[in-house]
Design a protein around this motif. Structure first.
Motif, mmCIF file in Angstrom:
data_model
loop_
_atom_site.group_PDB
_atom_site.id
_atom_site.type_symbol
_atom_site.label_atom_id
_atom_site.label_comp_id
_atom_site.label_asym_id
_atom_site.label_seq_id
_atom_site.Cartn_x
_atom_site.Cartn_y
_atom_site.Cartn_z
ATOM 1 N N ARG A 77 0.839 -1.216 0.000
ATOM 2 C CA ARG A 77 0.000 0.000 0.000
ATOM 3 C C ARG A 77 0.867 1.258 0.000
ATOM 4 N NH1 ARG A 77 -3.253 -2.356 4.360
ATOM 5 N NH2 ARG A 77 -4.902 -3.552 3.381
ATOM 6 N N PHE A 78 1.917 1.239 0.788
ATOM 7 C CA PHE A 78 2.814 2.396 0.877
ATOM 8 C C PHE A 78 3.434 2.706 -0.486
ATOM 9 C CE2 PHE A 78 7.167 3.987 1.403
ATOM 10 C CZ PHE A 78 6.904 5.196 2.041
ATOM 11 N N PHE A 79 3.959 1.661 -1.159
ATOM 12 C CA PHE A 79 4.585 1.868 -2.465
ATOM 13 C C PHE A 79 3.579 2.338 -3.506
ATOM 14 C CE2 PHE A 79 7.987 -1.006 -0.782
ATOM 15 C CZ PHE A 79 9.001 -0.063 -0.824
ATOM 16 N N VAL A 80 2.360 1.806 -3.454
ATOM 17 C CA VAL A 80 1.313 2.244 -4.394
ATOM 18 C C VAL A 80 0.999 3.712 -4.177
ATOM 19 C CG1 VAL A 80 -1.130 2.005 -4.979
ATOM 20 C CG2 VAL A 80 0.299 -0.036 -4.753
ATOM 21 N N VAL A 81 0.873 4.120 -2.916
ATOM 22 C CA VAL A 81 0.583 5.523 -2.596
ATOM 23 C C VAL A 81 1.721 6.427 -3.068
ATOM 24 C CG1 VAL A 81 0.342 7.177 -0.691
ATOM 25 C CG2 VAL A 81 -0.957 5.046 -0.663
ATOM 26 N N VAL A 82 2.965 5.995 -2.830
ATOM 27 C CA VAL A 82 4.125 6.792 -3.252
ATOM 28 C C VAL A 82 4.151 6.940 -4.770
ATOM 29 C CG1 VAL A 82 6.652 6.787 -3.428
ATOM 30 C CG2 VAL A 82 5.555 6.306 -1.233
ATOM 31 N N ILE A 83 3.915 5.829 -5.487
ATOM 32 C CA ILE A 83 3.918 5.869 -6.958
ATOM 33 C C ILE A 83 2.812 6.787 -7.473
ATOM 34 C CG2 ILE A 83 3.468 4.493 -9.031
ATOM 35 C CD1 ILE A 83 4.963 2.175 -7.545
ATOM 36 N N LEU A 84 1.599 6.633 -6.928
ATOM 37 C CA LEU A 84 0.477 7.477 -7.368
ATOM 38 C C LEU A 84 0.745 8.948 -7.069
ATOM 39 C CD1 LEU A 84 -2.614 5.294 -6.352
ATOM 40 C CD2 LEU A 84 -1.755 5.752 -8.653
ATOM 41 N N ALA A 85 1.300 9.215 -5.886
ATOM 42 C CA ALA A 85 1.608 10.601 -5.519
ATOM 43 C C ALA A 85 2.661 11.193 -6.450
ATOM 44 C CB ALA A 85 2.095 10.667 -4.069
ATOM 45 N N THR A 86 3.662 10.388 -6.801
ATOM 46 C CA THR A 86 4.716 10.851 -7.712
ATOM 47 C C THR A 86 4.139 11.168 -9.086
ATOM 48 O OG1 THR A 86 6.357 9.518 -6.542
ATOM 49 C CG2 THR A 86 6.937 10.268 -8.760
ATOM 50 N N VAL A 87 3.303 10.256 -9.612
ATOM 51 C CA VAL A 87 2.673 10.482 -10.919
ATOM 52 C C VAL A 87 1.814 11.739 -10.875
ATOM 53 C CG1 VAL A 87 0.957 9.580 -12.544
ATOM 54 C CG2 VAL A 87 2.729 8.072 -11.634
ATOM 55 N N PHE A 88 1.032 11.889 -9.801
ATOM 56 C CA PHE A 88 0.167 13.068 -9.652
ATOM 57 C C PHE A 88 0.997 14.350 -9.645
ATOM 58 C CE2 PHE A 88 -1.900 16.218 -6.886
ATOM 59 C CZ PHE A 88 -3.082 16.394 -7.583
ATOM 60 N N LEU A 89 2.090 14.346 -8.868
ATOM 61 C CA LEU A 89 2.932 15.539 -8.780
ATOM 62 C C LEU A 89 3.587 15.864 -10.114
ATOM 63 C CD1 LEU A 89 4.602 15.054 -5.283
ATOM 64 C CD2 LEU A 89 2.940 16.805 -5.927
ATOM 65 N N LEU A 90 4.010 14.833 -10.852
ATOM 66 C CA LEU A 90 4.612 15.066 -12.161
ATOM 67 C C LEU A 90 3.613 15.703 -13.109
ATOM 68 C CD1 LEU A 90 6.780 11.860 -12.664
ATOM 69 C CD2 LEU A 90 7.595 14.195 -12.353
ATOM 70 N N TYR A 91 2.377 15.161 -13.122
ATOM 71 C CA TYR A 91 1.349 15.737 -13.992
ATOM 72 C C TYR A 91 1.017 17.152 -13.557
ATOM 73 C CZ TYR A 91 0.258 11.780 -16.976
ATOM 74 O OH TYR A 91 0.323 10.808 -17.930
ATOM 75 N N GLU A 92 0.878 17.343 -12.238
ATOM 76 C CA GLU A 92 0.577 18.682 -11.741
ATOM 77 C C GLU A 92 1.703 19.645 -12.114
ATOM 78 O OE1 GLU A 92 -2.178 20.132 -9.873
ATOM 79 O OE2 GLU A 92 -2.933 18.460 -11.029
ATOM 80 N N SER A 93 2.926 19.179 -11.975
ATOM 81 C CA SER A 93 4.072 20.027 -12.281
ATOM 82 C C SER A 93 4.082 20.399 -13.761
ATOM 83 C CB SER A 93 5.358 19.285 -11.905
ATOM 84 O OG SER A 93 6.471 20.032 -12.290
ATOM 85 N N THR A 94 3.845 19.401 -14.634
ATOM 86 C CA THR A 94 3.798 19.655 -16.070
ATOM 87 C C THR A 94 2.689 20.642 -16.398
ATOM 88 O OG1 THR A 94 4.692 17.483 -16.617
ATOM 89 C CG2 THR A 94 3.435 18.595 -18.334
ATOM 90 N N GLU A 95 1.506 20.383 -15.879
ATOM 91 C CA GLU A 95 0.368 21.258 -16.178
ATOM 92 C C GLU A 95 0.583 22.664 -15.638
ATOM 93 O OE1 GLU A 95 -3.453 19.672 -15.217
ATOM 94 O OE2 GLU A 95 -3.181 17.927 -16.506
ATOM 95 N N SER A 96 1.149 22.779 -14.437
ATOM 96 C CA SER A 96 1.356 24.118 -13.874
ATOM 97 C C SER A 96 2.386 24.905 -14.692
ATOM 98 C CB SER A 96 1.775 24.035 -12.401
ATOM 99 O OG SER A 96 3.018 23.387 -12.266
#
Length: 199
Positions: A20-39
């Motif tokens: 669960r921890f690794f899944v959360v970390v991976i999802l958070a990383t993907v989210f931040l990358l997309y947010e960073s790109t979009e911003s």
């Protein structure tokens, strides 16, 4: 036996928690990358609400779709595009008499690949990994521009990156020609992002 069962259950809980921890970390990383790109892309549009609305509409159609054009055809695609140097620009053109920017990319890729690449620049921009920094561009990347003319789409022009800050496209004034992506009088301010489509 009881102690062994408790120990096994404890290990299973730990493993489940780790997963669960690794899944959360991976999802958070993907989210931040997309947010960073979009911003970064939104920042590039300044506070122009009309352009931001066009970008929001673009996002609804999706982007960074998978595409795996073989890197072996990259130089052939560039050679095909270069064979149009000097051809005059005409909106909707895809011939050696006249060709527009997206027509140039469309013809060059489809002449060297079985993949049916889209005809419109905004649809092309939906494929490949987005590159926001010009210094990260590599030869063969597609480069996309916004607000080069008045239309209801955010992506209004496209070119193919040649390296050393040069790209090939078709423009109203110069037809098919090489341009400088850092041209302070035009292209630098209009650059939106690049995409990597050759792997």
């Amino acid at each position: 036996i009881f102690n062994k069962k408790v120990s096994m259950d404890f290990n299973n809980v730990n493993n489940n928690q780790k997963i669960r921890f690794f899944v959360v970390v991976i999802l958070a990383t993907v989210f931040l990358l997309y947010e960073s790109t979009e911003s970064k892309l939104v920042d590039r549009l300044g506070n122009n609400q009309e352009l931001i609305k066009k970008f929001d509409d673009f996002k609804l159609g999706g982007y960074e779709n998978d595409i795996s054009l073989p890197v072996e055809i990259l130089e052939s695609v560039i050679d095909t595009a270069k064979s149009y140097l000097g051809v005059t620009n005409k909106v909707g053109g895809t011939s050696r008499d006249s060709i527009d920017a997206s027509g140039l990319i469309y013809v060059s890729i489809n002449a060297n690949s079985e993949f049916k690449f889209p005809r419109i620049a905004q649809d092309m921009a939906r494929y490949g990994r987005i590159i926001t920094k010009k210094k990260k561009l590599k030869r063969g990347d597609l480069v996309f521009f916004f607000d080069t003319y008045d239309v209801d789409r955010i992506v209004t022009s496209v070119g193919i990156y040649l390296g050393e800050d040069k790209f090939l496209n078709s423009s109203t004034n110069n037809g098919v020609s090489e341009s400088d992506i850092n041209d302070p009088y035009y292209w630098s301010d209009k650059f939106f992002f690049g995409t990597r489509i050759f792997k």
